[in-house]
Design a protein around this motif. Sequence first.
Motif, PDB file in Angstrom:
ATOM      1  N   HIS A  39      -5.211  25.095 -22.398  1.00 36.72           N
ATOM      2  CA  HIS A  39      -4.067  24.839 -23.304  1.00 36.72           C
ATOM      3  C   HIS A  39      -2.784  24.613 -22.505  1.00 36.72           C
ATOM      4  CE1 HIS A  39      -6.093  25.832 -27.096  1.00 36.72           C
ATOM      5  NE2 HIS A  39      -6.730  26.774 -26.413  1.00 36.72           N
ATOM      6  N   GLU A  41      -0.260  23.071 -23.265  1.00 38.47           N
ATOM      7  CA  GLU A  41       0.932  23.110 -24.140  1.00 38.47           C
ATOM      8  C   GLU A  41       1.581  24.503 -24.157  1.00 38.47           C
ATOM      9  OE1 GLU A  41      -2.193  22.890 -25.091  1.00 38.47           O
ATOM     10  OE2 GLU A  41      -2.598  23.999 -26.930  1.00 38.47           O
ATOM     11  N   TYR A  42       0.811  25.524 -23.826  1.00 42.16           N
ATOM     12  CA  TYR A  42       1.371  26.893 -23.829  1.00 42.16           C
ATOM     13  C   TYR A  42       2.461  27.036 -22.761  1.00 42.16           C
ATOM     14  CZ  TYR A  42      -2.506  28.645 -26.773  1.00 42.16           C
ATOM     15  OH  TYR A  42      -3.393  28.876 -27.788  1.00 42.16           O
ATOM     16  N   LYS A  44       4.470  24.702 -21.594  1.00 47.27           N
ATOM     17  CA  LYS A  44       5.674  24.004 -22.037  1.00 47.27           C
ATOM     18  C   LYS A  44       6.478  24.873 -23.017  1.00 47.27           C
ATOM     19  CE  LYS A  44       7.019  19.291 -22.958  1.00 47.27           C
ATOM     20  NZ  LYS A  44       7.738  19.364 -24.225  1.00 47.27           N
ATOM     21  N   MET A 439       2.712  29.887 -31.307  1.00 49.70           N
ATOM     22  CA  MET A 439       2.900  28.432 -31.251  1.00 49.70           C
ATOM     23  C   MET A 439       3.296  27.907 -32.634  1.00 49.70           C
ATOM     24  SD  MET A 439       2.532  27.416 -28.145  1.00 49.70           S
ATOM     25  CE  MET A 439       2.222  25.666 -28.129  1.00 49.70           C
TER      26      MET A 439
END
Length: 444
Positions: A39, A41-42, A44, A439
Motif C-alpha cells: 500500500h 498510498e499509506y 503519502k 485513510m
Amino acid sequence: MSYVKNVLEQVKEKNQSQPEFIQAVSEVLPTLEPVFTKHPEYEKAALLERLVEPERVVMFRVPWVDDKGNVQVNRGMRVQYNSAIGPYKGGLRLHPSVNLGIIKFLGFEQVFKNSLTGTPIGGGKGGSDFDPKGKSDNEVMRFCQAFMSELYRHIGPDTDVPAGDIGVGAREIGYLFGMYKKLTNQYCGILTGKGLEYGGSLARKEATGYGLIYFMKEVIEAKGKSFKDATVVISGSGNVAIYATEKAQEYGAKVVALSDSNGYIYDPDGIKLDIVKDIKEVRRGRIKEYADTVKGAEYHEGCSGIWTIKCDIALPCATQNELNEESAKVLVKNGVYAVGEGANMPTTIEGTGVFQSSGVLFAPGKAANAGGVATSALEMSQNSLRLPWTFEEVDQKLHQIMINIYKQCEQACKEYGCEDNFVAGANIAGFTKVASAMMAQGIV
Ligand SMILES: NC(=O)C1=CN([C@@H]2O[C@H](COP(=O)(O)OP(=O)(O)OC[C@H]3O[C@@H](n4cnc5c(N)ncnc54)[C@H](O)[C@@H]3O)[C@@H](O)[C@H]2O)C=CC1
Ligand SMILES: O=C(O)CCC(=O)C(=O)O
C-alpha cells in the motif's frame, strides 16, 4: 532507508526518555513492512507518522488527603491514542512505576488489540503513579475521587471509556464511577469492569484470563497439543493470572506456580485456586501466605525464578518485561513448547527472539489478552441496550471473539508469508483495519 525504518528512527529520536514506548513501537513497525510495500498510498498520507503519535495526551495533578491529614500529590494522565475505529478504550493503571512512556506503550498496543477484537473501539490508556498497596479503603476512595474530578471532563460514553488495569479492580472502578456520576449527573456506561449491581457485565472479571486460555487452546490444538495434563507456569496472581489459572485447570492442565512482585510459589500438586483467591481477592495479601497454608508448597523470594520451573506452557500474566532473554533460554532448555502473554509486553524483544528462533509457539499480548477489552466492549453494548446478558451468553461471545482473533492472525500470516509468526500476524491484522479507517477519514 525504507519508509517504515525512517519512521521508527524518528520515534526513537523523539522519545528518548521513553524506553518502553520505543520497545513497543520497535516490536510492531518492522512487521508492517510488507503492508506498506503493498500500500504505497499509506506513505503519502503519512499514516505511520500519525499512528505513532497519540491524538491527545492529558496530564494532571491529583491532590488528595491521606488518613493522617497530610496532603499528597500524584500525577495522573490519560493518553487518547487513536479513535479511528471507535471511542478511546483502555484501562487505568495505578502503580508507582507509571510514567508517560509506560502509558504511551500501553495505549499504542491497545490500538492494535482493540482492532483485533472486531468491536468498534479505539485505543487509549491512563493511570497514575499512586501506589494502592498499603493504603486504606478511604485513602483509595479519596484518591479515586480526586483523579476523576479532573478526568471526567475528558471522557464520555461515546468519547473515551476507561477500565481497570494493574492496581485498578472493582473497588477502584466503583469509586471512580460514583464520582463521575456526581460530577456530571449522568448515569451511563462511562467505565467498564463495573459492579454487577450498577451496569457491569457478567464474565468481565474472568474475561482476560479465560480469553488467554481460549486463544492458547487454538494455538496449541493446531499443532496437535492440548491443555489436558500439560504443566503450566503462570506469573502474577492478580486478575489475569487467577482466571487464566481457573480456565486452564478446567481444561485439565496442572498449574504449578504463581507469583507476585515479591516472589513466587511452587506447588507440585497443582495450585489450589480457592486459597489464592482468598489471599488476593479477599484479604489483599501476599502470595507467600499460600506456602504458609498449603503443605508441600514452596515460596521463593524474587520474581524471575518462576521461569526456571520446568513446564510445557508458560503464561506471563504480571507486568512488562518480566521475561527476559536469559529466562527465555531456561524455559526453552526445560522444554516449554508454548508461551502466551496474558500481560502487556511481558517478554523483552530478545526473549521473544529466543522463543521464535527455537520454534516455541509464541502468542503476543495484543492478541492473547484481548479478551478483557473485548468483554468491556460487550459491557458497553449491554449498557447501551440497557439489558444485561447471562454469564453463558457473554462467555460464549468472548470465546468466539478469541477464536476469530486467532483466525485473523493465522490469515494475516498466510497472506504475508510469515506462518506461525503470531507477532507479525497480530500486528498486521490489527493494523489493517485501523489503517483503512484512517485513510477513509482523511488527514485528521
Ligand atoms: N485486567 C485486565 O483486564 C487486563 C490486564 N492486562 C495486563 O495484564 C497484566 C496484569 O494485570 P492485572 O492482572 O489486571 O493486574 P492486577 O493488579 O490484578 O495484578 C497484577 C499482579 O502482578 C503482580 N506483579 C506486579 N509486578 C510483578 C513482577 N515484577 N513480577 C511478578 N508479579 C508482579 C502483582 O503482585 C499482582 O499480583 C498487566 O500487564 C495488564 O496490563 C491485559 C489485558 C487486560
Ligand atoms: O477493558 C478495558 O477497557 C481495558 C483492558 C486493558 O487495559 C488492556 O487490554 O490492557
